[in-house]
Design an enzyme around this catalytic site. Structure first.
Site, PDB file in Angstrom:
ATOM      1  N   GLY A 127       0.841  -1.208   0.000  1.00  0.00           N
ATOM      2  CA  GLY A 127       0.000   0.000   0.000  1.00  0.00           C
ATOM      3  C   GLY A 127       0.866   1.243   0.000  1.00  0.00           C
ATOM      4  O   GLY A 127       1.047   1.889   1.034  1.00  0.00           O
ATOM      5  N   GLU A 244      14.014  -3.553  -3.285  1.00  0.00           N
ATOM      6  CA  GLU A 244      13.192  -3.932  -4.430  1.00  0.00           C
ATOM      7  C   GLU A 244      13.994  -3.765  -5.716  1.00  0.00           C
ATOM      8  O   GLU A 244      13.885  -4.561  -6.636  1.00  0.00           O
ATOM      9  CB  GLU A 244      11.926  -3.063  -4.456  1.00  0.00           C
ATOM     10  N   GLU A 386      11.861   7.682 -15.013  1.00  0.00           N
ATOM     11  CA  GLU A 386      12.155   9.121 -14.915  1.00  0.00           C
ATOM     12  C   GLU A 386      12.647   9.451 -13.503  1.00  0.00           C
ATOM     13  O   GLU A 386      13.590  10.231 -13.327  1.00  0.00           O
ATOM     14  CB  GLU A 386      10.901   9.952 -15.240  1.00  0.00           C
TER      15      GLU A 386
END
Lengths: 399, 376
Positions: A127, A244, A386
């Site tokens: 979340g 990650e 980006e």
């Protein structure tokens, strides 16, 4: 400097290969080979096998259930997993919330949550993003207001992947709206069964409900479910993002896909009596992708080597994310071009396990355009490319 | 030199724009795509009433004139709204081949077609053929006065809706010979025709067609036996020009939507349109759109000229190749600049992206046309 594996490493590779050949369930392998969508049970069943072997969380420290492998061993393991098509453990538990809990959680929390992640009895989801907080994640608006021993959570999270399977969600919530935006955020673990949580599926352009919006309406969360200090959640979140991103290059998978592409192109008719691999245009684009993959592989190995001598994964992980996602997307286009007209049928039902009818297209050709469409997400998620370039500009180039 | 639209072309453009505004909002299209037939019979009747089904045909065939530049005008407007009605398979390809190869009796079907009463499909591609129209394994063998057809065809656009099928088959020669390819018009309901229809990734319809010893009379043959390759190539070239023009319209919409979105989407306290890195990428999208438009206009004008056939073919390949390159950049950038919302089913941007991607694949992809341009 030595680029080749040692005898021990080769032995380890053999050991991993033998284990995977013997233990990766044949029915799941069949699904992977035939591009049939994996179900929750497939992931869970496979992760439990890895857990029993002690290999479900190679990146965790040994004392909390990791393998104690060297960087090279981890790399070998990832490569062998990709080679056989075995799915990596679902990232949200093992790669994302796990490291936050064992780094910043208290003993109680570690005892309570880490076993469920390792044993795959608890499915986690994320979340983070909100409809108005994407690249600018720190502007998130979901609030958590203290009420005695609880927080009352209100707001909406989005791009929640596979939340329909999840038992728990880890959330970034605003606990101080007066502070600078990065400084009023806390990291909460929330049981998905708590009253007031509602999921609404978001269908993607490949037709799958892969992501959700998660709505929180006066959801009561015990204060003991907060990780670390109140208002320090942003620091923890950044650590999670770095974790990650370290494995985000996806080199092993890209390597396997390129090898397979070459094999298929050597059989695919070019329409002129030869094969597609004889076509100089197509052949040179495969070669370009292979070269990019090699460069990326060595960039990743350099990053791994740095981590193995104790350096934290730094901004170089941004390079891996950008180049890795783009390489994957390039490979998607090559598969789609190889399939040509056969990439156009939209026949998702033929990729389900009980499909009995006439299959359209060979070698999964009909899934190639869908894969291309779906995987445009790779340059958007995990901090868009980006944003990664902003990180390079700021943290590396000092701009 | 004059690149402005004629009065007729302006009227055509106006009428398509009005139709699209009234009947083809994104949600309308969604309903049509989800319907059984995958196109609206009412819209098709309206196409006929408005005379659009006559656009591909010469005046002597009862058409509007058959100019490629007229088709370009029409298709660009279709592209803005992602119109899914089977204009290309029925009118451009099927009708075009009937007009170029059919005898007077066969051409009578054109009248019905232009009135909106006939759906056609054209089956040229096979599993092993890629985009090579000469690579035909489907066979047509003489059988008394008629022929017997057997073979498999892939990606037959509008297949399941068509009443008649135009199918290429080999009457002589080896598998990739240009000579020996014949075109037949057969009834979809003929014994031995098996049609497996499906939706394509861009919301259109196509089918896999299997011909199992289909008996047809000699009158089913269009043109002379074994000589239809050039007509097939020219028909596909016109279809390639049409989808390229459609892509110009669709990419225009993608650019426009991306620019508008960037002006409303706020991150870091300002609209994302304020970031120069993103501004330049939108400028690049604009450049691609303009080059695509220019190269399509070039090809359409050359098709309408009296240049030799090879020059015309080369112009179409230039257009399809260059538009394909633009499609990649504009499509991917539109999605990327929208972020996650760009790959959701709820927004039209993802659907435009899928349609232009399919266009790149149809009628020869970018590599195919680049190679063909080099060879011509």
């Amino acid at each position: 400097m030595n680029p080749s594996f040692t005898a021990e490493e080769r032995q380890f590779q053999q050991q991993v290969r033998e284990f995977l050949e013997a233990e990766f369930p044949t029915d799941i392998r069949h699904k992977v080979d035939n591009r049939i969508r994996l179900e929750k049970d497939d992931y869970v069943r496979w992760q439990k096998i890895l857990y029993r072997k002690g290999w479900v969380a190679p990146n965790w420290p040994v004392e909390v259930g990791g393998t104690g492998w060297t960087a090279v061993q981890k790399y070998i393991f990832a490569e062998e997993m990709a080679r056989i098509g075995a799915p990596e453990p679902v990232a949200f538990g093992v790669k994302m919330v796990g490291p936050v809990i064992f780094t910043y959680g208290n003993e109680e929390q570690k005892k309570r949550f880490l076993p469920g992640i390792l044993e795959s009895t608890v499915w986690w989801c994320q979340g983070y993003s909100e409809p108005n907080a994407g690249s600018d994640l720190a502007s998130l608006k979901t609030t958590a207001v203290r009420d005695g021993d609880h927080y009352i959570v209100n707001g909406t999270k989005t791009w929640n992947t596979l939340g329909q399977y999840a038992d728990w969600i880890f959330c970034l919530v605003r606990t101080d709206s007066g502070a600078k935006k990065q400084e009023g955020i806390s990291f909460l673990l929330i049981d998905m069964k708590t009253p007031g949580i509602r999921l609404s599926p978001i269908y993607l352009i490949d037709g799958t409900p892969e992501v959700n919006e998660v709505h929180f309406d006066n959801v009561r969360v015990p204060v003991e479910n907060r990780i670390g200090e109140e208002n320090q959640g942003w620091t923890y979140a950044k650590v999670l993002l770095t974790h990650e991103r370290t494995n985000i290059a996806g080199v092993p998978r890209s390597k396997v896909r390129l090898e397979k592409l070459r094999e298929l192109a050597a059989k695919a008719p070019d329409g002129q009596g030869g094969t597609l691999l004889d076509d100089p245009l197509f052949r040179s684009r495969i070669a370009e992708a292979e070269i990019q993959c090699l460069a990326l592989e060595y960039a990743e190995l350099r990053a791994l080597a740095a981590v193995s001598v104790g350096k934290a994964p730094g901004p170089e992980s941004s390079i891996l994310k950008i180049v890795g996602s783009e390489l994957g997307q390039t490979i998607d286009t090559l598969y789609m071009e190889m399939a040509a007209l056969q990439s156009l049928p939209y026949v998702p039902e033929q990729f389900s396990v009980d499909f009995q009818g006439e299959v359209i297209g060979e070698d999964g050709a009909a899934s190639t355009a869908l894969t291309y469409f779906n995987n445009r997400k790779a340059s958007i998620y995990g901090g868009s490319n980006e944003i990664q370039k902003n990180i390079i500009c700021k943290a590396v180039l000092g701009l | 030199m004059d690149f402005s639209y004629s009065e007729e072309q302006q009227m055509l453009q106006d009428s398509v724009q009005k139709f699209v505004q009234r009947h083809y909002a994104f949600e309308d299209r969604r309903g049509i795509v989800a319907s059984d037939a995958g196109y609206s019979a009412e819209h098709w009747a309206l196409f006929a009433e408005l005379g659009w089904l006559t656009v591909p045909f010469a005046e002597e065939d009862g058409g509007f004139g058959g100019l490629a530049t007229d088709l370009m005008v029409l298709m660009e407007e279709f592209g803005h709204a992602m119109v899914v009605e089977p204009f290309i398979p029925t009118a451009v390809l099927g009708g075009g081949l009937l007009a170029s190869l059919g005898n007077a009796a066969q051409k009578e079907a054109l009248v019905t077609l232009m009135e909106g009463g006939l759906q056609l499909a054209v089956a040229l591609y096979e599993e092993q053929s890629r985009y090579n129209l000469a690579n035909v394994c489907t066979s047509a063998q003489r059988d008394g006065e008629g022929y017997v057809l057997s073979g498999n065809k892939v990606l037959v656009l509008n297949g399941a809706n068509a009443e008649r099928l135009l199918v290429s088959a080999r009457t002589s020669g080896d598998s990739c010979d240009r000579d020996g390819i014949s075109l037949f018009m057969i009834d979809m309901a003929s014994a031995g025709v098996y049609c497996h229809g499906y939706t394509t990734v861009d919301g259109h319809r196509a089918a896999q067609v299997r011909l199992d010893k289909v008996r047809v009379p000699a009158s089913a043959l269009l043109g002379d036996e074994g000589t239809s390759f050039c007509a097939l190539e020219q028909a596909i070239d016109r279809a390639a020009l049409c989808v390229s023009a459609e892509a110009v319209g669709a990419m225009d919409t993608l650019l426009h939507k991306t620019v508008e979105y960037s002006k409303t989407r706020k991150q870091f306290g300002i609209t994302i349109s304020s970031f120069q890195a993103l501004q330049h990428r939108m400028a690049n999208m604009f450049i691609e759109c303009q080059l695509a438009r220019s190269v399509v206009l070039m090809a359409a004008m050359k098709l309408d000229s009296d240049l030799p056939d090879a020059e015309k073919a080369k112009a179409v390949s230039a257009a399809k190749s260059r538009v394909g390159k633009a499609i990649r950049q504009v499509g991917q950038e539109a999605v990327q600049l929208h972020g996650g919302i760009g790959i959701t089913d709820e927004l039209d941007v993802g659907h435009l992206f899928k349609r232009v991607t399919a266009i790149e694949t149809l009628f020869g992809n970018t590599d195919f046309h680049t190679r063909r341009f080099a060879a011509l």
